[in-house]
Each structure stands twice: as C-alpha cells, then as structure tokens.
Design a protein around this motif. Structure first.
Motif, PDB file in Angstrom:
ATOM      1  N   GLY A 232       1.259  17.017  14.986  1.00 39.01           N
ATOM      2  CA  GLY A 232       2.075  16.887  13.901  1.00 39.01           C
ATOM      3  C   GLY A 232       1.579  16.678  12.538  1.00 39.01           C
ATOM      4  O   GLY A 232       2.131  16.515  11.381  1.00 39.01           O
ATOM      5  N   ARG A 233       0.227  16.432  12.477  1.00 38.55           N
ATOM      6  CA  ARG A 233      -0.511  16.022  11.094  1.00 38.55           C
ATOM      7  C   ARG A 233      -0.827  17.506  10.835  1.00 38.55           C
ATOM      8  O   ARG A 233      -0.956  18.489  11.726  1.00 38.55           O
ATOM      9  CB  ARG A 233      -1.746  15.366  11.489  1.00 38.55           C
ATOM     10  N   ASN A 234      -0.964  17.746   9.459  1.00 38.62           N
ATOM     11  CA  ASN A 234      -1.464  18.847   8.869  1.00 38.62           C
ATOM     12  C   ASN A 234      -2.881  18.921   8.493  1.00 38.62           C
ATOM     13  O   ASN A 234      -3.559  19.850   8.182  1.00 38.62           O
ATOM     14  CB  ASN A 234      -0.608  19.317   7.294  1.00 38.62           C
TER      15      ASN A 234
ATOM     16  N   ALA B 250       0.820  -1.262   0.058  1.00 34.62           N
ATOM     17  CA  ALA B 250       0.135   0.096   0.116  1.00 34.62           C
ATOM     18  C   ALA B 250       0.917   1.299  -0.078  1.00 34.62           C
ATOM     19  O   ALA B 250       1.837   1.302   0.692  1.00 34.62           O
ATOM     20  CB  ALA B 250      -0.928  -0.057   1.236  1.00 34.62           C
ATOM     21  N   LYS B 251       0.430   2.168  -0.697  1.00 38.07           N
ATOM     22  CA  LYS B 251       1.333   3.526  -0.837  1.00 38.07           C
ATOM     23  C   LYS B 251       0.558   4.502   0.200  1.00 38.07           C
ATOM     24  O   LYS B 251      -0.387   5.241  -0.602  1.00 38.07           O
ATOM     25  CB  LYS B 251       1.268   4.057  -2.474  1.00 38.07           C
ATOM     26  N   LEU B 252       0.943   4.517   1.120  1.00 42.51           N
ATOM     27  CA  LEU B 252       0.387   5.494   2.231  1.00 42.51           C
ATOM     28  C   LEU B 252       1.267   6.367   2.812  1.00 42.51           C
ATOM     29  O   LEU B 252       2.581   5.951   2.684  1.00 42.51           O
ATOM     30  CB  LEU B 252      -0.441   4.407   3.124  1.00 42.51           C
ATOM     31  N   PRO B 253       1.044   7.404   3.581  1.00 46.58           N
ATOM     32  CA  PRO B 253       1.914   8.291   4.288  1.00 46.58           C
ATOM     33  C   PRO B 253       2.553   7.426   5.161  1.00 46.58           C
ATOM     34  O   PRO B 253       1.980   6.451   5.911  1.00 46.58           O
ATOM     35  CB  PRO B 253       0.802   9.147   4.898  1.00 46.58           C
TER      36      PRO B 253
ATOM     37  N   THR C 132      -3.700   2.932  11.286  1.00 40.69           N
ATOM     38  CA  THR C 132      -3.996   2.313  10.062  1.00 40.69           C
ATOM     39  C   THR C 132      -3.067   0.838  10.059  1.00 40.69           C
ATOM     40  O   THR C 132      -1.785   0.882   9.868  1.00 40.69           O
ATOM     41  CB  THR C 132      -3.598   2.826   8.910  1.00 40.69           C
ATOM     42  N   PRO C 133      -3.425  -0.007  10.947  1.00 36.67           N
ATOM     43  CA  PRO C 133      -2.653  -1.230  10.894  1.00 36.67           C
ATOM     44  C   PRO C 133      -2.254  -1.773   9.704  1.00 36.67           C
ATOM     45  O   PRO C 133      -1.308  -2.442   9.206  1.00 36.67           O
ATOM     46  CB  PRO C 133      -3.363  -2.342  11.741  1.00 36.67           C
ATOM     47  N   GLN C 134      -3.222  -2.125   8.600  1.00 37.65           N
ATOM     48  CA  GLN C 134      -3.087  -2.924   7.226  1.00 37.65           C
ATOM     49  C   GLN C 134      -3.052  -1.774   6.053  1.00 37.65           C
ATOM     50  O   GLN C 134      -1.820  -1.787   5.600  1.00 37.65           O
ATOM     51  CB  GLN C 134      -4.466  -3.751   7.318  1.00 37.65           C
ATOM     52  N   GLY C 135      -3.996  -1.053   5.754  1.00 39.36           N
ATOM     53  CA  GLY C 135      -4.108  -0.300   4.642  1.00 39.36           C
ATOM     54  C   GLY C 135      -5.573   0.382   4.590  1.00 39.36           C
ATOM     55  O   GLY C 135      -6.209   0.324   5.773  1.00 39.36           O
TER      56      GLY C 135
END
Length: 785
Positions: free
Chosen positions: A165-167, A97-100, A332-335
């Motif tokens: 720390g999140r935008n 998964a392409k995630l932050p 988000t443990p998985q995706g």
C-alpha cells in the motif's frame, strides 16, 4: 581526576560533593525490586508469537492446539483484544511531528508482518515455560513477500516495498540548509568527498524490557508496572488506547536496570499485556528475553553519509554539502528525532559557514531505529570528525591544528548556528571554551610527545596511533519536568518527581539539590520517582535532561519550602527569618540555643480541627514546581585516544584514553565521572565491537552475545577524566546534562587513531564498527611505506 573550574562556580554544603549514592544500599544487598522480582497471587505469564519472516502476509492463525494445552488460559490475536482498544495501532509518540499516517506499530500484527520479531499473538499461561511451549503450537499461515534490507536500495525507485500500500519507502525528507553553499564551493581553495557508513547497534541494558499488568476490581483501576524511561507518557498513551482516565490507570516503574534510550518508547508488548490484563482480570507478567531484545527492541543507526567539503589552504571550512540516507526500520513509534538530531549535530563545536544536507528517512523491513545513548549526536560528530581528518590529510596538516582553526573561539560564546533544534528553538552554545578544552585533552594524552613514542614503537615493529575528537551534546530537553518538595508532619523531607531513575544516580542528585536548602544529609531525604500516582505530571528520562529539568524543579520547590519553613519558624520563635538557620532537621536562632524541629514547624501548619492556623499561614510545607527550559544547553566533550594495531591479526588495543568534559556545574563528581566513563565504554563498543547485522532478505544475523559482541573490562583502558565547569546560563543550577556527552566524540577519535597507526599502509576508514575482519579487508594488498 583534576578539575578546572570556570569563573563563578561556587562550592556549598552538598552540591559539588561526591556523596555516596542513596540508591545503592538495597541494590548491593540484593534487595532491589526489578520488574521480574514482582510477584502477585494468581499471576499469569505471557509469551509472544513472533514473525520469523521479514515481510509476509498473514493468511490465518490457528491457535487451537496452543489454546488446548493444560495451563494455557488464552491465545490472543489483534482481533481478540480489539474490544479493549480504541485503535489497532500505537499512537505516534511525538505528537507534534508532521509525518505521514499509518507509520506506527500495530499492537499485534494485523494482516501483514514487516520485520523479523514482530509480535503476532500473545499466549497467556500459568508459567512462562508453558507459554513459550504454547507459542510453538500457534500455526500462522504466512505468504512471504519481498523484503528490503538496505536503506539505500529501498530509497531507489522500483525497490521492493517495506509495506503493502505504500508508493515509496521514502517516508519523509528533511533539508538542512544555511549560508551560500554554492558560493562557498565556487570560491574554495580545496574540495574533497567522504562516504561514510554508520551501522546498527542496540541498547542492551543489563535488564531487558518487561511489563506486569494487574486490574484491581475493588478500585476499578489498572496498574501497570513497566521497565520504562517514561512512566507518565506510558500512562497517557494507555489512557488513549484503553479508553481510561487518570483515575483508572496507574503506571509504576520499579527499579530499572538501565535504559539507554531503548526504554524511552512505549512498545506493543506493553499495550498487549495491559489489554490482556483487562480482558482476563488476572495479573499478567511478560519479561523480555535477550533474543527478543535483539529482534524487537529499538536500535540506532544504519546511516549512509555522502559528503563534500570545501575548505581553504589553512584547513578552515567554507562549507559542507551532501546527502544522508537513514534507515528508519519498518515502523516509527516516536518520530524522526534520530536523523534530525544527526543532521543538525554535524557542525558541532566548529564554525561551518555554509551547510546543505538532504536527509532521506527510509523504511525497511527491520526493527525501528530510535534513539539509543547519544540520539544522533555521535553520528553527526563522526561525520564532521572524518571530514576534518580528510582535510588534514589532504593538506598535510596536523589533525589537532585543523580542528583548533575551526573550533568556535571562546570570545564568540554564546554561539548560535542558523540551524534549529527539532523543538524549533535556536541551537545556541551558551557557555564553554572549546580551544581550551581541546588543549587540555591534548596535554592529558601527551599529544606533543606522541611522534617520539610512535617512532620508537615503529622501530620495534609496533603500530601505534593517536586520535582526537570534539563534540557537543544538546541537553535538558523540554517541555518541562515537575518536582514536589514536602516536609511531612514527621519532619522528614520528601521529594517527588516525574524524573525516571534507571541506574544513573538521579535520586542522589535530587537529594543533594534538596539537601542544599535544608542543610541535612542527602541520605535523610526520601526521593520518590517513577510513579504516576504521586505526582500529576512528568516527562521522564531522555536527552541528558533530568538534572537540568527535574533538578531545577526540585531546587525551586526546595527554595520555596525553605522560605516558608523560616517564616513559620520565625513566627513560632518570635524572631526574624533573617536571624534563623536550618541544620540537621532543626531551625535555630543563629548564635543561640533557641531552636525547634522541622517536625514542630510542620505540625504548626498541619492544623488542629476547629482551630485556626497560626499566623495566617497556608496549610502544609509543600511546593510543586515545574521547570520549563527555554532551550537546550550544550555540554562539551573532547576525547583523545592512543591505540595499537596488530598488523598481522588486525586486532586493535586501546592503550590510553583521555576525556575533558564540561557538564556545567557538577552536582556529584563521582556520579558524573561514572556517567562519562560509561558513555565512553558504550561508544568503544559501538566503534569496535557492536554490529547488528542483517542479510539481504532482512534476516537478523547477530541475535546473541556470541555473534553480537559487547565490550568487556579486558578491552577497556584506564579512562582519565578531567572536568571543566562552564555553568549554563539557562537554568538556576547552572548544570548541563552528562549522560551522553561521553559517547559523542568517541568514534571519531578512535577511528582517527586507528588510521594514524596505519599511516604507513595508507588505510582510510569510512565506517564503524572497525572489526578485525573489516580491517583485514582494508589491509589486503598493502605494505608499509
């Protein structure tokens, strides 16, 4: 339980027969070995200190009083177990998964907690009672921060942030789009809008989560027993986090008392207990209590859909567009498989020429949402079924007829939509006949005669309604599953698999598949699963996959071993393999008394020290096969339900329920019926009872079974199941998955029936669960027309 067989479905020795489950004898005799049944000498027990706040900074932790209690061996924070860890966070469990970055849970909270129930520290003591008492003495200095509960508010600019720390709370966005949506709406005869809410619910398997870690200094190996759906993946994650190799860690799933998706995640508790076991060199057990399950096990849903539909005067869809906001929870443990599945499941069995949906995946200060039974497909199906009901109402058309006009016809199967599964493969319905299945379920419920029944009931002052729903479920998700079939020197046949039993009967199904090749009773085959020491690879139980993937692997392995048995026996009997038959543990020359046992055949290729193997054969009677599915195969579910609504109390009673289900070639109809009925019951709970409520400060409000209601036997009507079998073209067995198809169309059918019952009042329902209190609000100020 009538069965309508599609062409090409063959009957055989054991496949297709209602063989008694081989799992059940020890369970009904009380000899099951669940996680909490496991006992070890010198075993310690764990209890977790959990955050009472939805969002707060951790200014300090004073564990002195707890650590000083008699019987307490340790109070561990993240800092204490970091020497055993390679990372303070869990890995993203869907690695592609392409995630932050930095979205996965911490093993134990570091300096911030982000939901009520997040584990802050773990107490290790002589007993669970002592450990629980000690958790109350751990003094955590919290600085409370603003929390965000509603994902719609969280998605807005300037909202309180779920994490420092999140935008933004919007973690990511998905866009599903195909066709010319603008043209579809510009040229449509009609348009309408629907706004939907689908609320949170949990898995609530009979057995909660649990883990037991034991380090063996003689073998230099850590063994982790865990109630999980993915033993091999847990091993892989722990190898990474604990810097161990395959020889230094073994993961075993004992008997698992249900999973439903909540155990298809590796949790912080598993890592913390494993790390504590390595640190203290003592066996340590933790068993989740029910309140912990409410607070910290993954849940599903909290989705808001705003949809607009374009359609013709005959009710045929031209396009759907809109926005869905998905509550991802704090971590988000998985995706993002849940919102992705939901967004691609909306077209389902219907022809939708154009589609555009923006999906916003939003973090809140609540426990993570990951797949529970259905994994997004029920959400997508509910959205489409609500759209079709709205079209029928707008055009004054019969709801079943509107569905029929939009269903993919049999002549268009295989049918491919422009959407892609999250694996990147095409979404192709490979076999089936939707209009036929819908007609079968209409006949089963007595749809044609219902207007007369409804008129009679209304004359008596009773409000009854009927609803239908259609759905598809992608099953058999990859990337692979492994199976080993072995005929040992004892002559006994064994199956080893990476599949994961959790009450669904997979051991019996695999035994039947293997028994088919050897013509022996399935009960005489040993099936070993859930143990990383017996098979090198495995993916586990999820996405209605195991009969397809593990079943196909076992089938291929059994075929290979059978061929070798015949070749070796032919050599020993001086006959042609084509003249031999296998039955009841013996190989014989057909039509004669010349026979040898499987034990004799196995001994022949086991070898004698210093002597060559006979016939130049390779040693052993064993085959390991991996089945790699190229794409998902789609099962069909068509549901119809009749309800009665008490307009004074707003109580809802289900009167009749009919299901037509296609899961391809059926291995065991008894098990399949149980899975379908179980899925329907699960979905009835989701539709009418189960509500995981939070207040505006993200404090959970329903944390026991007095507040969070589960459906019970008294609320369940007779569920009549009709099988249709359209064999899949994508695996050698022709099977499709069945564990989740029973829950996909259910909510749409049930809510449609309630609306139909209340037609004189003009009630329209846009969310579930539909509780008496919620229905009462909708009925306020309304009188029967």
């Amino acid at each position: 339980m009538p069965t309508h067989n599609a062409p090409g479905v063959n009957q055989s020795f054991y496949v297709g027969k209602p063989v008694k489950r081989i799992e059940d004898d020890p369970l009904i005799r009380g000899h099951g070995r669940f996680l909490d049944d496991l006992q070890f000498p010198n075993m310690l027990h764990a209890a977790f200190v959990r955050s009472p706040h939805a969002h707060a900074l951790i200014r300090g932790i004073d564990a002195g009083a707890a650590a000083g209690m008699p019987g307490v061996h340790a109070v561990l924070t993240l800092a204490d177990i970091l020497p055993q860890l390679s990372n303070e966070r869990l890995p993203l469990q869907f690695r592609g998964a392409k995630l932050p970055p930095d979205i996965t849970p911490f093993v134990l909270a570091k300096d911030e907690v982000a939901y009520v129930g997040e584990a802050v520290a773990v107490v290790i003591a002589d007993s669970r009672y002592l450990a629980e008492d000690a958790t109350a003495l751990v003094d955590v200095d919290y600085e409370i921060l603003p929390a965000v509960s509603d994902c719609r508010i969280a998605a807005e600019p300037g909202a309180a942030l779920a994490h420092r720390g999140r935008n933004s709370n919007v973690m990511t966005e998905i866009r599903q789009s195909y066709g010319d949506v603008a043209a579809a709406f510009a040229g449509a005869a009609g348009r309408l809008s629907v706004d939907l809410k689908q609320h949170r619910g949990g898995a609530h398997s009979l057995e909660g989560r649990g883990v037991l870690a034991s380090y063996d200094s003689n073998d230099s190996r850590l063994t982790l027993w865990t109630s999980t759906q993915l033993a091999h993946e847990v091993r892989a994650f722990l190898m990474d986090l604990l810097s161990l190799d395959e020889n230094q860690i073994r993961v075993v799933a004992p008997d698992v008392g249900g999973g439903f998706g909540a155990k298809f995640v590796m949790y912080p508790e598993e890592v913390a207990v494993a790390a504590a076991g390595l640190k203290l060199r003592r066996p340590i057990k933790w068993v989740e209590d029910r309140r912990e399950h409410f607070l910290s096990a993954v849940q599903e849903r909290d989705e808001y859909w705003a949809l607009e539909a374009a359609f013709e005067t005959d009710g045929k869809l031209r396009g759907v567009r809109g926005r869905m906001v998905h509550d991802q929870g704090a971590y988000t443990p998985q995706g993002i498989n849940l919102p992705y599945n939901a967004s691609t499941a909306l077209p389902g069995p219907y022809i939708l020429p154009a589609y555009e949906l923006l999906v916003q995946v939003v973090e809140t200060n609540k426990v993570a949402t990951m797949p529970v039974r259905g994994a997004g497909y029920p959400e997508g199906a509910f959205a489409m079924e609500r759209v079709l009901d709205a079209i029928a109402l707008k055009l004054n058309l019969d709801r079943a007829e509107v569905r029929r006009r939009n269903l993919v016809p049999a002549e268009m199967i295989p049918y491919t939509t422009p959407l892609k599964a999250r694996s990147g493969s095409s979404i192709t319905i490979d076999s089936g006949d939707f209009p036929h299945c819908q007609q079968l379920v209409l006949d089963a419920i007595g749809y044609a005669n219902f207007p007369a029944r409804q008129a009679k009931a209304r004359a008596e002052g009773r409000y009854v309604g009927i609803g239908i729903g259609n759905g598809v479920k992608g099953t058999g998700r990859g990337p692979f599953e492994s199976g080993i079939v072995r005929v040992g020197r004892s002559g006994r046949i064994s199956v080893y698999t990476g599949a994961m039993p959790m009450g669904q009967g997979i051991r019996t199904a695999l035994a039947q598949i293997c028994a088919e090749q050897f013509n022996v009773a399935p009960a005489d085959i040993t099936v070993v699963a859930g143990d990383t020491a017996v098979i090198p690879h495995g993916q586990g139980g999820f996405a209605s996959r195991q009969t397809i993937t593990a079943g196909s692997a076992v089938h291929m392995a059994a075929v290979a071993v059978r061929e070798k048995v015949l070749s070796v026996a032919a050599h020993l009997l001086e006959a042609s393999p084509q003249d031999l038959e296998i039955k009841d543990g013996q190989v014989s020359i057909a039509g004669t008394d010349h026979r040898i046992t499987l034990k004799t055949v196995a001994e022949a290729v086991s070898g004698v020290p210093g002597y060559p193997l006979p016939g130049g054969f390779e040693p052993g009677l064993e085959s390991l096969q991996n089945f790699i599915p190229g794409a998902l195969t789609y099962g069909i579910g068509c549901h119809a339900v009749e309800v009665e609504v008490d307009v004074d109390t707003c109580g809802i009673r289900l009167l009749r329920y009919a299901v037509v289900n296609d899961s391809g070639r059926i291995i065991n109809p008894m098990i399949v019926e149980g899975q379908i009925v179980g899925g329907v019951v699960h979905a009835i709970g989701n539709s009418l009872f189960e509500l995981m409520a939070y207040n505006d400060e993200a404090q959970p409000l329903t944390t026991n079974f007095a507040d969070y209601l589960l459906v019970s036997a008294t609320e369940i009507p007779q569920i009549d199941v009709t099988f249709v079998e359209y064999p899949s073209t994508l695996n050698p067995l022709g099977v499709k998955g069945v564990g989740e198809t029973g829950c996909v169309p259910a909510a749409g059918a049930i809510i449609s029936a309630i609306e139909n019952a209340l037609t004189p009042f003009g009630v329209q329902i846009s969310e579930y669960p539909v509780t008496p209190a919620g229905l009462y609000k909708l009925m306020q100020g309304r009188t029967a027309a």
